[in-house]
Scaffold this motif. Sequence first.
Motif, PDB file in Angstrom:
ATOM      1  N   ALA A   4       0.826  -1.206   0.000  1.00 42.44           N
ATOM      2  CA  ALA A   4       0.000   0.000   0.000  1.00 42.44           C
ATOM      3  C   ALA A   4       0.859   1.255   0.000  1.00 42.44           C
ATOM      4  O   ALA A   4       0.593   2.218  -0.739  1.00 42.44           O
ATOM      5  CB  ALA A   4      -0.922  -0.009   1.214  1.00 42.44           C
ATOM      6  N   GLU A  25      -7.910  -5.689   3.649  1.00 35.20           N
ATOM      7  CA  GLU A  25      -8.497  -4.439   4.124  1.00 35.20           C
ATOM      8  C   GLU A  25      -7.418  -3.384   4.366  1.00 35.20           C
ATOM      9  O   GLU A  25      -7.575  -2.222   3.994  1.00 35.20           O
ATOM     10  CB  GLU A  25      -9.286  -4.700   5.414  1.00 35.20           C
ATOM     11  CG  GLU A  25      -9.778  -3.441   6.114  1.00 35.20           C
ATOM     12  CD  GLU A  25     -10.686  -2.582   5.254  1.00 35.20           C
ATOM     13  OE1 GLU A  25     -10.720  -1.350   5.482  1.00 35.20           O
ATOM     14  OE2 GLU A  25     -11.360  -3.135   4.352  1.00 35.20           O
ATOM     15  N   TYR A  41      -4.446  -3.249   2.952  1.00 30.49           N
ATOM     16  CA  TYR A  41      -3.895  -2.867   1.648  1.00 30.49           C
ATOM     17  C   TYR A  41      -4.791  -1.851   0.945  1.00 30.49           C
ATOM     18  O   TYR A  41      -4.321  -0.806   0.475  1.00 30.49           O
ATOM     19  CB  TYR A  41      -3.717  -4.111   0.788  1.00 30.49           C
ATOM     20  CG  TYR A  41      -3.335  -3.829  -0.645  1.00 30.49           C
ATOM     21  CD1 TYR A  41      -2.147  -3.180  -0.960  1.00 30.49           C
ATOM     22  CD2 TYR A  41      -4.180  -4.201  -1.698  1.00 30.49           C
ATOM     23  CE1 TYR A  41      -1.803  -2.913  -2.286  1.00 30.49           C
ATOM     24  CE2 TYR A  41      -3.850  -3.944  -3.010  1.00 30.49           C
ATOM     25  CZ  TYR A  41      -2.663  -3.298  -3.304  1.00 30.49           C
ATOM     26  OH  TYR A  41      -2.319  -3.030  -4.609  1.00 30.49           O
ATOM     27  N   ARG A  42      -6.068  -2.125   0.900  1.00 27.75           N
ATOM     28  CA  ARG A  42      -6.984  -1.235   0.173  1.00 27.75           C
ATOM     29  C   ARG A  42      -7.176   0.108   0.870  1.00 27.75           C
ATOM     30  O   ARG A  42      -7.241   1.147   0.209  1.00 27.75           O
ATOM     31  CB  ARG A  42      -8.332  -1.934  -0.010  1.00 27.75           C
ATOM     32  CG  ARG A  42      -8.267  -3.107  -0.991  1.00 27.75           C
ATOM     33  CD  ARG A  42      -9.514  -3.955  -0.915  1.00 27.75           C
ATOM     34  NE  ARG A  42      -9.493  -5.037  -1.901  1.00 27.75           N
ATOM     35  CZ  ARG A  42     -10.018  -6.229  -1.703  1.00 27.75           C
ATOM     36  NH1 ARG A  42     -10.624  -6.517  -0.552  1.00 27.75           N
ATOM     37  NH2 ARG A  42      -9.962  -7.154  -2.645  1.00 27.75           N
ATOM     38  N   SER A  43      -7.245   0.087   2.176  1.00 27.55           N
ATOM     39  CA  SER A  43      -7.514   1.336   2.896  1.00 27.55           C
ATOM     40  C   SER A  43      -6.307   2.261   2.950  1.00 27.55           C
ATOM     41  O   SER A  43      -6.459   3.481   3.064  1.00 27.55           O
ATOM     42  CB  SER A  43      -7.983   1.012   4.324  1.00 27.55           C
ATOM     43  OG  SER A  43      -6.966   0.363   5.069  1.00 27.55           O
ATOM     44  N   PHE A  61      -3.740   2.290   0.554  1.00 30.62           N
ATOM     45  CA  PHE A  61      -3.063   2.345  -0.742  1.00 30.62           C
ATOM     46  C   PHE A  61      -2.778   3.790  -1.176  1.00 30.62           C
ATOM     47  O   PHE A  61      -3.649   4.660  -1.095  1.00 30.62           O
ATOM     48  CB  PHE A  61      -3.905   1.646  -1.806  1.00 30.62           C
ATOM     49  CG  PHE A  61      -3.260   1.618  -3.161  1.00 30.62           C
ATOM     50  CD1 PHE A  61      -2.338   0.647  -3.494  1.00 30.62           C
ATOM     51  CD2 PHE A  61      -3.562   2.599  -4.099  1.00 30.62           C
ATOM     52  CE1 PHE A  61      -1.735   0.628  -4.741  1.00 30.62           C
ATOM     53  CE2 PHE A  61      -2.968   2.591  -5.358  1.00 30.62           C
ATOM     54  CZ  PHE A  61      -2.047   1.603  -5.677  1.00 30.62           C
ATOM     55  N   ARG A  69      -4.542   2.465  -8.560  1.00 30.22           N
ATOM     56  CA  ARG A  69      -5.534   2.002  -7.592  1.00 30.22           C
ATOM     57  C   ARG A  69      -5.113   0.626  -7.089  1.00 30.22           C
ATOM     58  O   ARG A  69      -4.312  -0.050  -7.731  1.00 30.22           O
ATOM     59  CB  ARG A  69      -6.926   1.925  -8.227  1.00 30.22           C
ATOM     60  CG  ARG A  69      -7.047   0.896  -9.343  1.00 30.22           C
ATOM     61  CD  ARG A  69      -8.484   0.747  -9.830  1.00 30.22           C
ATOM     62  NE  ARG A  69      -8.608  -0.314 -10.826  1.00 30.22           N
ATOM     63  CZ  ARG A  69      -8.742  -1.604 -10.532  1.00 30.22           C
ATOM     64  NH1 ARG A  69      -8.752  -2.001  -9.270  1.00 30.22           N
ATOM     65  NH2 ARG A  69      -8.856  -2.503 -11.495  1.00 30.22           N
ATOM     66  N   PRO A  70      -5.646   0.178  -5.962  1.00 27.35           N
ATOM     67  CA  PRO A  70      -5.242  -1.125  -5.440  1.00 27.35           C
ATOM     68  C   PRO A  70      -5.561  -2.253  -6.420  1.00 27.35           C
ATOM     69  O   PRO A  70      -6.591  -2.242  -7.094  1.00 27.35           O
ATOM     70  CB  PRO A  70      -6.081  -1.271  -4.161  1.00 27.35           C
ATOM     71  CG  PRO A  70      -6.504   0.103  -3.804  1.00 27.35           C
ATOM     72  CD  PRO A  70      -6.618   0.857  -5.083  1.00 27.35           C
ATOM     73  N   TYR A  71      -4.658  -3.227  -6.462  1.00 30.36           N
ATOM     74  CA  TYR A  71      -4.878  -4.431  -7.264  1.00 30.36           C
ATOM     75  C   TYR A  71      -4.425  -5.605  -6.425  1.00 30.36           C
ATOM     76  O   TYR A  71      -3.241  -5.747  -6.121  1.00 30.36           O
ATOM     77  CB  TYR A  71      -4.101  -4.379  -8.575  1.00 30.36           C
ATOM     78  CG  TYR A  71      -4.480  -5.492  -9.547  1.00 30.36           C
ATOM     79  CD1 TYR A  71      -5.431  -5.279 -10.543  1.00 30.36           C
ATOM     80  CD2 TYR A  71      -3.896  -6.753  -9.461  1.00 30.36           C
ATOM     81  CE1 TYR A  71      -5.790  -6.286 -11.432  1.00 30.36           C
ATOM     82  CE2 TYR A  71      -4.249  -7.771 -10.335  1.00 30.36           C
ATOM     83  CZ  TYR A  71      -5.195  -7.532 -11.318  1.00 30.36           C
ATOM     84  OH  TYR A  71      -5.550  -8.534 -12.190  1.00 30.36           O
ATOM     85  N   ALA A  72      -5.394  -6.440  -6.047  1.00 26.03           N
ATOM     86  CA  ALA A  72      -5.110  -7.528  -5.109  1.00 26.03           C
ATOM     87  C   ALA A  72      -5.336  -8.892  -5.751  1.00 26.03           C
ATOM     88  O   ALA A  72      -6.301  -9.112  -6.477  1.00 26.03           O
ATOM     89  CB  ALA A  72      -5.989  -7.396  -3.874  1.00 26.03           C
ATOM     90  N   ASP A  94      -9.030  -8.926  -7.372  1.00 20.88           N
ATOM     91  CA  ASP A  94      -9.016  -8.665  -8.806  1.00 20.88           C
ATOM     92  C   ASP A  94      -8.553  -9.879  -9.593  1.00 20.88           C
ATOM     93  O   ASP A  94      -8.843  -9.991 -10.786  1.00 20.88           O
ATOM     94  CB  ASP A  94      -8.083  -7.485  -9.104  1.00 20.88           C
ATOM     95  CG  ASP A  94      -8.486  -6.235  -8.352  1.00 20.88           C
ATOM     96  OD1 ASP A  94      -9.441  -5.567  -8.784  1.00 20.88           O
ATOM     97  OD2 ASP A  94      -7.864  -5.937  -7.319  1.00 20.88           O
TER      98      ASP A  94
END
Length: 327
Positions: A176, A198, A200-202, A204, A212-215, A300
Amino acid sequence: MTALSLLELVRVTQDTDAGTALNNARDLAAHAEKCGYKRVWVAEHHNMEGIASAATSIVIAHIASGTKTIRVGAGGIMLPNHAPYIIAEQFGTLARLYPGRIDLGLGRAPGTDQIAIRAMRRSPAAAEQFPQDVLELQAFFAPAGPDQRIIAVPAAGTDVPLWILGSSNFGAMLAAEFGLPYAFASHFAPELLLPALEIYRSRFKPSEQLDRPYAMAGINVIAAHTDAEAKRLATTQQMSFADLFSGRRGLSKPPIDDIETYWSAHEKAQAMHMLARSVVGSPETVRKGLEAFIDETGVDEVMIVSDVYEHQARLRSVELIAEAMKQ
């Protein structure tokens, strides 16, 4: 549709040798390419008789030479085992040979035991430098500046995409912070999957590589024409995990009819905990299981481990998985 990819373990079995395992890996990648998989990755492991992917960059070159369009990469390179400069040279070379197809996933763990770490002349404390090493590696892939005195030839300017791999919150926070794609190893470490995603996305932060986040998340999937057949095939992986806990590490074993005759209660509990993120069964069972996993995690991309003993059965498993998810 959520992308499907494969983690290739390059397993050496009781009926094969390392050369056969490497050629089977290349054959599997070509088959996955035809089935529509996005990428195939191999991981760095050392001092493991049953896994032939220690020289990871060479294995990637072998697989890439037998495919045309599928992305090929490391999932991952255990960066504390290496100087970032050397990894940049290796993966820069791969990027020149197979432009637009090479990925570089980076892990902080050694991928081996303490004996092998000493044999590699690496300090166990090298993992503490992981964030700095990632940035150094990233810089070597960028275009070289006019006054730059040290250049990783031929890596400079290739901008090989980096991924952060992890099985804990640390990797999620680092991915992130650096604005990099994140791959969670839930195929063997499922416990922190949802909290890590969570985080990672919050947290990033967009970067030049990613806005944008890519998981991605790993999951064990074994498909066959019936649930019973798939469950039998899955005993190969279950035995491998039982052997890992008992110190019986060796070659991959053929499936058996009753796994309960093989492992102890303690080994079963440990193995089933690590294999909690698994889907085993017919195409319909696989479709429902994968859809539930994707809905729960919102990833993703899914990185599938289909650890099947016999090569033709593994090709069928990979094909059935892809077909199930196209329905």
